[in-house]
Motif scaffolding. Structure first.
Motif, PDB file in Angstrom:
ATOM      1  N   ARG A 136      10.559  -2.175  -0.500  1.00  4.37           N
ATOM      2  CA  ARG A 136      10.971  -2.857  -1.661  1.00  4.37           C
ATOM      3  C   ARG A 136      10.598  -4.330  -1.294  1.00  4.37           C
ATOM      4  O   ARG A 136      10.427  -5.199  -1.908  1.00  4.37           O
ATOM      5  CB  ARG A 136      12.467  -2.644  -1.849  1.00  4.37           C
ATOM      6  N   ILE A 137      10.724  -4.549   0.121  1.00  5.64           N
ATOM      7  CA  ILE A 137      10.692  -5.836   0.707  1.00  5.64           C
ATOM      8  C   ILE A 137       9.129  -6.354   0.644  1.00  5.64           C
ATOM      9  O   ILE A 137       8.767  -7.452  -0.136  1.00  5.64           O
ATOM     10  CB  ILE A 137      10.842  -6.073   2.117  1.00  5.64           C
ATOM     11  N   THR A 138       8.272  -5.424   0.977  1.00  7.39           N
ATOM     12  CA  THR A 138       6.758  -5.577   1.004  1.00  7.39           C
ATOM     13  C   THR A 138       6.162  -5.715  -0.360  1.00  7.39           C
ATOM     14  O   THR A 138       5.355  -6.464  -0.809  1.00  7.39           O
ATOM     15  CB  THR A 138       6.026  -4.755   2.042  1.00  7.39           C
ATOM     16  N   ALA A 139       6.683  -4.737  -1.428  1.00  9.16           N
ATOM     17  CA  ALA A 139       6.367  -4.883  -2.777  1.00  9.16           C
ATOM     18  C   ALA A 139       6.623  -5.984  -3.484  1.00  9.16           C
ATOM     19  O   ALA A 139       5.778  -6.483  -4.271  1.00  9.16           O
ATOM     20  CB  ALA A 139       7.031  -3.603  -3.482  1.00  9.16           C
ATOM     21  N   LEU A 140       7.784  -6.470  -3.124  1.00  9.49           N
ATOM     22  CA  LEU A 140       8.154  -7.877  -3.808  1.00  9.49           C
ATOM     23  C   LEU A 140       7.574  -9.289  -3.039  1.00  9.49           C
ATOM     24  O   LEU A 140       6.893 -10.115  -3.668  1.00  9.49           O
ATOM     25  CB  LEU A 140       9.495  -7.954  -3.662  1.00  9.49           C
ATOM     26  N   TYR A 141       7.432  -9.242  -1.486  1.00 14.50           N
ATOM     27  CA  TYR A 141       7.049 -10.436  -1.007  1.00 14.50           C
ATOM     28  C   TYR A 141       5.673 -10.458  -0.350  1.00 14.50           C
ATOM     29  O   TYR A 141       5.096 -11.465  -0.280  1.00 14.50           O
ATOM     30  CB  TYR A 141       7.869 -10.838   0.132  1.00 14.50           C
ATOM     31  N   ARG A 142       5.171  -9.193  -0.317  1.00 12.38           N
ATOM     32  CA  ARG A 142       3.672  -9.051   0.420  1.00 12.38           C
ATOM     33  C   ARG A 142       2.942  -7.917  -0.396  1.00 12.38           C
ATOM     34  O   ARG A 142       2.578  -6.993   0.273  1.00 12.38           O
ATOM     35  CB  ARG A 142       3.801  -8.913   1.819  1.00 12.38           C
ATOM     36  N   PRO A 143       2.714  -7.858  -1.576  1.00 15.71           N
ATOM     37  CA  PRO A 143       2.177  -6.746  -2.249  1.00 15.71           C
ATOM     38  C   PRO A 143       0.667  -6.683  -1.852  1.00 15.71           C
ATOM     39  O   PRO A 143      -0.136  -7.544  -1.775  1.00 15.71           O
ATOM     40  CB  PRO A 143       2.281  -7.256  -3.739  1.00 15.71           C
ATOM     41  N   ASP A 144       0.398  -5.373  -1.735  1.00 17.78           N
ATOM     42  CA  ASP A 144      -0.993  -5.234  -1.219  1.00 17.78           C
ATOM     43  C   ASP A 144      -1.193  -5.930  -0.171  1.00 17.78           C
ATOM     44  O   ASP A 144      -2.594  -6.249   0.176  1.00 17.78           O
ATOM     45  CB  ASP A 144      -2.296  -5.481  -2.403  1.00 17.78           C
ATOM     46  N   GLY A 145      -0.435  -6.150   0.948  1.00 19.77           N
ATOM     47  CA  GLY A 145      -0.729  -6.903   1.911  1.00 19.77           C
ATOM     48  C   GLY A 145      -1.326  -8.297   1.998  1.00 19.77           C
ATOM     49  O   GLY A 145      -1.497  -8.901   3.054  1.00 19.77           O
ATOM     50  N   ALA A 146      -0.857  -8.922   0.667  1.00 21.47           N
ATOM     51  CA  ALA A 146      -1.370 -10.207   0.696  1.00 21.47           C
ATOM     52  C   ALA A 146       0.238 -11.205   0.430  1.00 21.47           C
ATOM     53  O   ALA A 146       0.574 -10.787  -0.333  1.00 21.47           O
ATOM     54  CB  ALA A 146      -2.381 -10.381  -0.530  1.00 21.47           C
ATOM     55  N   ASP A 147       0.118 -12.342   1.268  1.00 17.40           N
ATOM     56  CA  ASP A 147       1.448 -12.908   0.946  1.00 17.40           C
ATOM     57  C   ASP A 147       1.662 -13.482  -0.012  1.00 17.40           C
ATOM     58  O   ASP A 147       0.895 -14.259  -0.802  1.00 17.40           O
ATOM     59  CB  ASP A 147       1.255 -14.103   2.132  1.00 17.40           C
ATOM     60  N   GLY A 148       2.984 -13.369  -0.677  1.00 16.60           N
ATOM     61  CA  GLY A 148       3.305 -13.972  -1.853  1.00 16.60           C
ATOM     62  C   GLY A 148       3.741 -15.521  -1.544  1.00 16.60           C
ATOM     63  O   GLY A 148       4.206 -15.796  -0.326  1.00 16.60           O
ATOM     64  N   LEU A 149       4.604 -16.138  -2.475  1.00 21.54           N
ATOM     65  CA  LEU A 149       4.849 -17.359  -2.328  1.00 21.54           C
ATOM     66  C   LEU A 149       6.071 -17.526  -1.303  1.00 21.54           C
ATOM     67  O   LEU A 149       6.200 -18.276  -0.511  1.00 21.54           O
ATOM     68  CB  LEU A 149       5.172 -18.307  -3.474  1.00 21.54           C
ATOM     69  N   GLU A 150       6.966 -16.457  -1.554  1.00 19.15           N
ATOM     70  CA  GLU A 150       8.171 -16.262  -0.505  1.00 19.15           C
ATOM     71  C   GLU A 150       7.609 -16.023   0.817  1.00 19.15           C
ATOM     72  O   GLU A 150       8.287 -16.680   1.890  1.00 19.15           O
ATOM     73  CB  GLU A 150       9.015 -15.299  -1.277  1.00 19.15           C
ATOM     74  N   ALA A 151       6.570 -15.118   0.842  1.00 18.19           N
ATOM     75  CA  ALA A 151       6.331 -14.743   2.352  1.00 18.19           C
ATOM     76  C   ALA A 151       5.697 -16.064   3.143  1.00 18.19           C
ATOM     77  O   ALA A 151       5.867 -16.220   4.174  1.00 18.19           O
ATOM     78  CB  ALA A 151       5.275 -13.841   2.294  1.00 18.19           C
ATOM     79  N   VAL A 152       5.011 -17.053   2.208  1.00 22.45           N
ATOM     80  CA  VAL A 152       4.495 -17.998   2.714  1.00 22.45           C
ATOM     81  C   VAL A 152       5.444 -19.142   3.213  1.00 22.45           C
ATOM     82  O   VAL A 152       5.356 -19.713   4.394  1.00 22.45           O
ATOM     83  CB  VAL A 152       3.408 -18.836   1.668  1.00 22.45           C
ATOM     84  N   ALA A 153       6.566 -19.199   2.463  1.00 23.40           N
ATOM     85  CA  ALA A 153       7.952 -19.885   2.903  1.00 23.40           C
ATOM     86  C   ALA A 153       8.557 -19.509   3.957  1.00 23.40           C
ATOM     87  O   ALA A 153       8.744 -20.088   4.905  1.00 23.40           O
ATOM     88  CB  ALA A 153       8.802 -19.990   1.628  1.00 23.40           C
ATOM     89  N   MET A 154       8.563 -18.182   4.192  1.00 19.51           N
ATOM     90  CA  MET A 154       9.004 -17.434   5.367  1.00 19.51           C
ATOM     91  C   MET A 154       8.390 -17.952   6.555  1.00 19.51           C
ATOM     92  O   MET A 154       8.943 -18.041   7.823  1.00 19.51           O
ATOM     93  CB  MET A 154       9.267 -15.852   5.174  1.00 19.51           C
ATOM     94  N   ARG A 155       6.951 -17.916   6.508  1.00 22.79           N
ATOM     95  CA  ARG A 155       6.062 -18.230   7.613  1.00 22.79           C
ATOM     96  C   ARG A 155       6.520 -19.793   8.061  1.00 22.79           C
ATOM     97  O   ARG A 155       6.417 -20.010   9.330  1.00 22.79           O
ATOM     98  CB  ARG A 155       4.652 -17.947   7.384  1.00 22.79           C
ATOM     99  N   ARG A 156       6.598 -20.423   6.849  1.00 22.67           N
ATOM    100  CA  ARG A 156       7.006 -21.826   7.300  1.00 22.67           C
ATOM    101  C   ARG A 156       8.224 -22.114   7.815  1.00 22.67           C
ATOM    102  O   ARG A 156       8.392 -22.971   8.866  1.00 22.67           O
ATOM    103  CB  ARG A 156       7.030 -22.849   5.977  1.00 22.67           C
TER     104      ARG A 156
END
Length: 372
Positions: A136-156
């Protein structure tokens, strides 16, 4: 264990923790660092699941790291993995406030719009992922292995020295790839009726660049699954974290530290040899509280090590549960003791044999049971 306590008892314990926090303060400079920043400047707290509310080393370290750049700390709880998001969010807020009443805490759920989630993450000094299903985490924040906007913010958040903690599913999602599901026997290719053979892995959140992570490690006998996942992915190192156990990863140093009395395990398949379904020459080291291990050091490929000629000591399998005498945990701990006999543990369709490597770790072989 607080989650299983009657509500009045649990409330009393949490109230006492609040009082202690008020007397001692909830911020600490233990997480402060100086010097130039880097791509990996923050910390991860990888928790194997079953985290008790009174496991002070985990919560106190989380608060210390979260307070390093923001006092009081600004914390975001992410409930994307959880089935009942309200219950998980409320429980985690209560636990954190018991250690730091002044903490500013927000929650992002699966339904939280991306723009709102990004704004909260960008204001935060820490995140905490609750358990459930890591997919559920990756489907929402990193679908198909590509960073979504939230994942980019987490890396920041990590780049500016923040901390991301996760328990159970929040442990599993830390690496890339991550485990999706499956049992050790299936992952090792040991045929069973209706089983999907091979490790079930897919893209994770990729916060930890040097190792694959595993949760509920000793309790669910996931060593075989971790070895199979490392072998299939080409990763060399794995970190298996037990229940009510945690390790801290300093991303700037590439260093893992044992935080809790409950142990974890470092697995190295750099010298793994394969004969049919038998895997040998796997190196392991129990990560005990306070132990530090560099994940980024240059590791030599270990030469093959022959098994001892004397008969191993068989450890009786026991039912899984939060028990410090679990067979899987004792298997690895006993095996790495210098001069100890080899250890044998028979599990579901396969067995593990291990003996000391003479350097504080163990050498392990996994093979199918001849007569399962």
């Amino acid at each position: 264990m607080l989650p299983g306590m009657p509500y009045p008892t649990r409330a009393l314990v949490l109230a006492l923790l609040v009082l202690v926090s008020l007397l001692t303060g909830c911020s600490s400079d233990g997480g402060r660092r100086s010097g130039p920043g880097s791509e990996f400047a923050g910390h991860l707290l990888i928790i194997g699941g079953g985290l008790d509310d009174d496991t002070r080393p985990v919560y106190e370290r989380f608060i210390a790291l979260a307070s390093a750049h923001s006092s009081p700390p600004s914390i975001v709880i992410a409930t994307a993995a959880s089935g009942d998001q309200e219950v998980n969010a409320t429980g985690k807020i209560e636990a954190i406030r018991a250690y730091c009443p002044a903490a500013r805490i927000e929650v992002i759920k699966r339904e939280t719009p991306a723009a709102d989630a990004v704004a909260l993450i960008d204001r935060a000094s820490a995140m905490f992922f609750t358990g459930g299903d890591q997919k559920r985490i990756t489907a929402l924040y990193r679908p198909d292995g590509a960073d979504g906007l939230e994942a980019v913010a987490m890396r920041r958040l990590l780049a500016r020295g923040g901390v991301i903690a996760g328990t159970s599913a929040g442990d599993a999602m830390m690496s890339n790839p991550m485990f999706l599901t499956g049992r050790s026997a299936d992952a090792l290719g040991i045929a069973r009726d209706g089983a999907t053979l091979g490790p079930q892995i897919g893209p994770g959140m990729a916060f930890l660049p040097w190792a694959m992570t595993e949760s509920h490690f000793f309790e669910r006998n996931r060593f075989g699954r971790l070895v199979a996942g490392l072998e299939a992915s080409g990763r060399r190192l794995g970190i298996g974290v037990g229940e009510d156990a945690a390790v801290e990863v300093d991303l700037a140093r590439g260093e893992v530290v044992g935080l809790t009395v409950s142990d974890s395990l470092l697995v190295d398949v750099g010298g793994l040899q394969r004969r049919g379904l038998t895997r040998s020459n796997i190196r392991t080291q129990v990560i005990r509280q306070g132990m530090r291990v560099r994940l980024t050091e240059n590791r030599t490929i270990p030469t093959p090590a022959a098994a001892p000629t004397h008969k191993p000591v068989e450890i009786p399998a026991v039912e899984a549960g939060q028990n410090r005498q679990l067979a899987s945990w004792r298997f690895f701990l006993n095996a790495q003791q210098p001069g100890a006999p080899a250890q044998l543990l028979k599990l579901d369709g396969y067995e593990q044999e291990a003996w000391s490597d003479g350097r504080g770790g163990a050498i392990v072989e996994i093979r199918p049971l001849l007569n399962p």
